[in-house]
Scaffold this motif. Structure first.
Motif, mmCIF file in Angstrom:
data_model
loop_
_atom_site.group_PDB
_atom_site.id
_atom_site.type_symbol
_atom_site.label_atom_id
_atom_site.label_comp_id
_atom_site.label_asym_id
_atom_site.label_seq_id
_atom_site.Cartn_x
_atom_site.Cartn_y
_atom_site.Cartn_z
ATOM 1 N N TYR A 1 -4.288 3.157 7.179
ATOM 2 C CA TYR A 1 -4.052 1.852 7.790
ATOM 3 C C TYR A 1 -3.360 0.904 6.806
ATOM 4 C CZ TYR A 1 -5.066 -2.791 9.643
ATOM 5 O OH TYR A 1 -4.948 -4.079 10.067
ATOM 6 N N GLN A 2 -3.844 0.879 5.564
ATOM 7 C CA GLN A 2 -3.215 0.042 4.538
ATOM 8 C C GLN A 2 -1.757 0.437 4.314
ATOM 9 O OE1 GLN A 2 -5.844 0.476 1.128
ATOM 10 N NE2 GLN A 2 -6.480 -1.642 1.373
ATOM 11 N N CYS B 1 0.413 -0.695 7.186
ATOM 12 C CA CYS B 1 0.557 -2.152 7.248
ATOM 13 C C CYS B 1 1.290 -2.758 6.047
ATOM 14 C CB CYS B 1 -0.816 -2.813 7.358
ATOM 15 S SG CYS B 1 -1.625 -2.496 8.923
#
Length: 177
Positions: free
Chosen positions: A82-83, A86
């Protein structure tokens, strides 16, 4: 000497651990990749020590404990994915991309990798493993310095890193004993 000859291909063979070091090195740099490799080699040492006192056997036999560790590891890898998905690309500034400290990347290597089938085998040669992973980190870090200067490459690297973390996390999430 022949044992080294047999073990070296296993250490070099592409697997989640090598890919993890490579992804971290391309994204954050050589030193950061080496810190990740140190984290991975440290967890192999702990796995081996746990096996020597039969803690691993107890953990393996306990469905609840095994599942908790498995799912925690999988969710951590999905969080890293996810990091990566993003993260923003910063064109022309490789050094600004380095948001993580060396200890943070060490922890990423330590906590972020599921145990592979040959972890215990590698313990005998964790020094060689660290050297090989460090060489991977240096080459991948050099490549990353060049690639991250371009916005399109930066986006592709973030996407690739997120995909790698997702794949490893899902593999861990759905793995059977």
């Amino acid at each position: 000497m022949s044992f080294i000859g047999v073990s070296l291909p296993l250490i070099i063979a592409p697997g989640p651990d090598n890919i993890f070091v490579m992804a971290q090195s391309i994204s954050y740099g050589k030193k950061e990749g080496i810190a990740t490799a140190f984290g991975q080699c440290s967890i192999v040492t702990i796995h081996t020590l746990a096996a020597s006192i039969e803690l691993s056997t107890i953990l393996y036999k306990s469905d609840v404990a095994f599942s908790i560790l498995k799912y925690l590891g999988a969710f951590y890898l999905l969080y890293l994915a996810y990091q990566a998905f993003c993260s923003s690309s910063i064109v022309g500034s490789f050094t600004k991309l380095k948001k993580h400290t060396l200890p943070a990347l060490y922890r990423r290597g330590f906590y972020g990798m599921p145990s592979s089938a040959n972890d215990y085998f590698r313990f005998d040669f964790h020094g060689i493993t660290l050297v090989v992973f460090s060489i991977i980190a240096i080459f991948a870090g050099n490549l990353g310095e060049k690639l991250l200067q371009n916005e399109k490459s930066s986006k592709i690297i973030n996407l690739a890193q997120g995909t790698i973390f997702t794949g490893i996390g899902l593999k861990l999430f759905f793995m059977n004993r």
